[in-house]
Design an enzyme around this catalytic site. Structure first.
Site, PDB file in Angstrom:
ATOM      1  N   GLU A  82      28.243  97.999 128.035  1.00 57.10           N
ATOM      2  CA  GLU A  82      29.535  97.547 128.570  1.00 57.10           C
ATOM      3  C   GLU A  82      30.076  98.487 129.622  1.00 57.10           C
ATOM      4  O   GLU A  82      29.988  99.709 129.479  1.00 57.10           O
ATOM      5  CB  GLU A  82      30.562  97.518 127.446  1.00 57.10           C
ATOM      6  CG  GLU A  82      30.466  96.317 126.579  1.00 57.10           C
ATOM      7  CD  GLU A  82      31.595  96.304 125.573  1.00 57.10           C
ATOM      8  OE1 GLU A  82      31.372  95.787 124.486  1.00 57.10           O
ATOM      9  OE2 GLU A  82      32.673  96.825 125.884  1.00 57.10           O
ATOM     10  N   CYS A 331      36.467  99.553 124.855  1.00 51.98           N
ATOM     11  CA  CYS A 331      35.027  99.473 125.011  1.00 51.98           C
ATOM     12  C   CYS A 331      34.334  99.275 123.679  1.00 51.98           C
ATOM     13  O   CYS A 331      34.757  99.776 122.662  1.00 51.98           O
ATOM     14  CB  CYS A 331      34.509 100.739 125.677  1.00 51.98           C
ATOM     15  SG  CYS A 331      34.863 100.727 127.414  1.00 51.98           S
TER      16      CYS A 331
END
Ligand code: SF4
Length: 361
Positions: A82, A331
Site C-alpha cells: 500500500e 495504512c
C-alpha cells in the site's frame, strides 16, 4: 544495482546507465522498450534479462477521497503493497510508503500487525512506490515529503537503508533527507544506525503508553527493546544533531487517555536532555480491520484536552489530523481487507474503489 553491474560487465559505455536512470527519474518509461534513448538491441537485451518493466510494482487498485489517494500495488513476487498520498490544502503532497508486506511485530491496534509478516520489501520495491509512473500519469508531482509510515516496521527491514541511499542520492531520486520521516515502534539497534547514518531524516517514535507493562500489551516489541532504550538513543540524537524528534501517542478511550497517563508521559519527556526538541503528536484511535476489538476511539474533546494538558505541562504537543477517513486511509487497512475478504483476491468494497488494469507483466 544489478542493471548497472550488467551494463559494465557487458562493456556498455557509462552514459547508457545514465540514460536509463534519466528515464526512470522522469517516470515517463514503464518498460525498457519505452526508453527510446537506448538502442533497440540493448532494450531487448535488458528486457530479456530483467523482465520488461523498469519498476517491480504493478498497480492493482486505487481508492480516492477529496484529499487522499491510496493505491495497492502488487510486486513481481505477488506481495501486496500500500502507498498513500495526502494532498494538503496548503498545496503540497505527502506520500506514506510501506517497507514490508505485512508486519511481524503484532501491535494490537494495527491492521497490518493482524496480517503477520509476509516478507521485507526490497529497496527497489520501496523506492518504486515513490517513482512509479502511475503518479505522473495521474498528473501528480513528485511528493514534497515521504514518510515510512505505511505497512511494516521500517527499521526491522535492513533493505530500508539501501532505499534511503537511493532516495537521497542525486543520481537517483535526489530527495532531501529532511523531507523523509522514519516511523518506528522502537527497533532500537537500527534506530541507532539510522540517526548515525542519516541524522537529517526525521524520526517519529510510537509511544502509546508511558507504562512498560501496558505498552507491551499495545506494542509487544517493548519486551525486546524497551521504550527507554529508544528514548536514550533519541536523546543523544537530539543533543548532537539538534534535530526535532516526534513522539506519536495513539489515544485509545479508557486505556491510555487518563490524567495519570498524561502526567507520566509529560514527566518522561521532561527528563530528556533537550525536552524542547521532543514534540508529541496525539492521534485519535480509529477502528481498524484486525485490531483488538476492545479498543475504542476517544471523543474529539478528550483528544483536544489531552493535547492541552500536555501543553500546560510544558510539553510541545499537537493533534495529528488524519485525512481520508472515508477510505480507511490508515495504512494496512486496504491490504488487510484483501486478506480478510471472503474469497482471496476479491477486491474490498468501497464507494471510491477504482479497479486498475495492471500495466505490463
Ligand atoms: S504498528 Fe507498525 S510495527 Fe506495529 S504491527 Fe503495525 S506495521 Fe508493524
Amino acid at each position: 544495482m544489478r542493471i548497472r553491474e550488467h551494463l559494465a560487465q557487458a562493456g556498455e559505455p557509462a552514459f547508457r546507465f545514465r540514460q536509463l536512470v534519466a528515464a526512470w527519474q522522469a517516470s515517463t518509461a514503464e518498460t525498457f522498450a519505452d526508453v527510446s534513448a537506448l538502442p533497440a538491441r540493448l532494450r531487448g537485451e535488458l528486457a530479456e534479462r530483467f523482465g520488461p518493466r523498469l519498476h517491480p510494482l504493478t498497480l492493482m487498485h486505487v481508492q480516492r477521497d477529496e484529499q487522499v489517494e491510496k493505491v495497492l500495488f502488487v510486486s513481481d513476487s505477488g506481495a501486496r503493497i500500500e502507498t498513500v498520498v495526502s494532498h494538503y490544502r496548503a498545496g503540497w503532497d505527502s506520500m506514506c510508503i510501506s517497507s514490508q508486506a505485512g508486519c511481524g511485530l503484532g501491535c494490537t491496534f494495527c491492521a497490518t500487525g493482524a496480517v503477520g509478516l509476509i516478507r521485507n520489501l526490497t529497496a527497489d520495491e520501496i523506492v518504486a512506490q515513490v517513482m512509479h509512473p502511475w503518479w505522473r500519469r495521474a498528473g501528480q508531482p513528485r511528493p514534497a515529503s515521504v514518510a515510512f509510515m505505511g505497512m511494516g516496521e521500517a527499521l526491522a527491514n535492513p533493505h530500508v537503508f539501501d532505499a534511503l541511499r537511493l532516495l537521497t542520492d542525486d543520481a537517483y531520486a535526489g530527495m532531501s533527507a529532511r523531507r523523509i520521516t522514519m516511523s518506528t515502534v522502537g527497533f532500537a539497534p537500527n534506530l541507532e544506525r539510522l540517526v548515525s547514518e542519516y541524522p537529517q531524516v526525521t524520526v517519529t517514535l510510537s509511544v502509546h503508553s508511558p507504562f512498560p507493562r501496558e505498552r507491551a500489551g499495545i506494542i509487544p516489541l517493548e519486551e525486546r527493546f524497551p521504550l527507554g532504550q529508544s528514548l536514550e538513543i533519541l536523546d543523544r540524537h537530539a543533543a548532537t544533531n539538534r534535530r526535532k524528534v516526534y513522539l506519536a501517542y495513539l489515544l485509545i478511550a479508557g486505556m491510555n487517555d487518563s490524567d495519570e497517563h498524561l502526567a507520566t508521559l509529560a514527566a518522561l519527556i521532561r527528563r530528556r536532555s533537550r525536552p524542547e526538541l521532543f514534540h508529541v503528536s496525539v492521534i485519535r484511535y480509529n477502528e481498524a480491520v484486525g485490531a483488538a476489538r476492545q479498543y475504542r476511539a476517544p471523543s474529539s474533546t478528550r483528544v483536544e484536552e489531552f493535547v492541552r494538558g500536555l501543553t500546560a505541562s510544558g510539553i510541545r504537543a499537537t493533534r495529528r489530523r488524519q485525512l481520508g477517513g472515508r477510505i480507511d486511509a490508515a495504512c494496512g487497512q486496504l491490504h488487510a481487507k484483501y486478506l480478510t475478504a471472503p474469497s482471496a483476491g476479491t477486491a474490498p468494497r468501497g464507494s471510491d474503489l477504482i479497479p486498475v488494469t495492471p500495466v505490463g507483466r
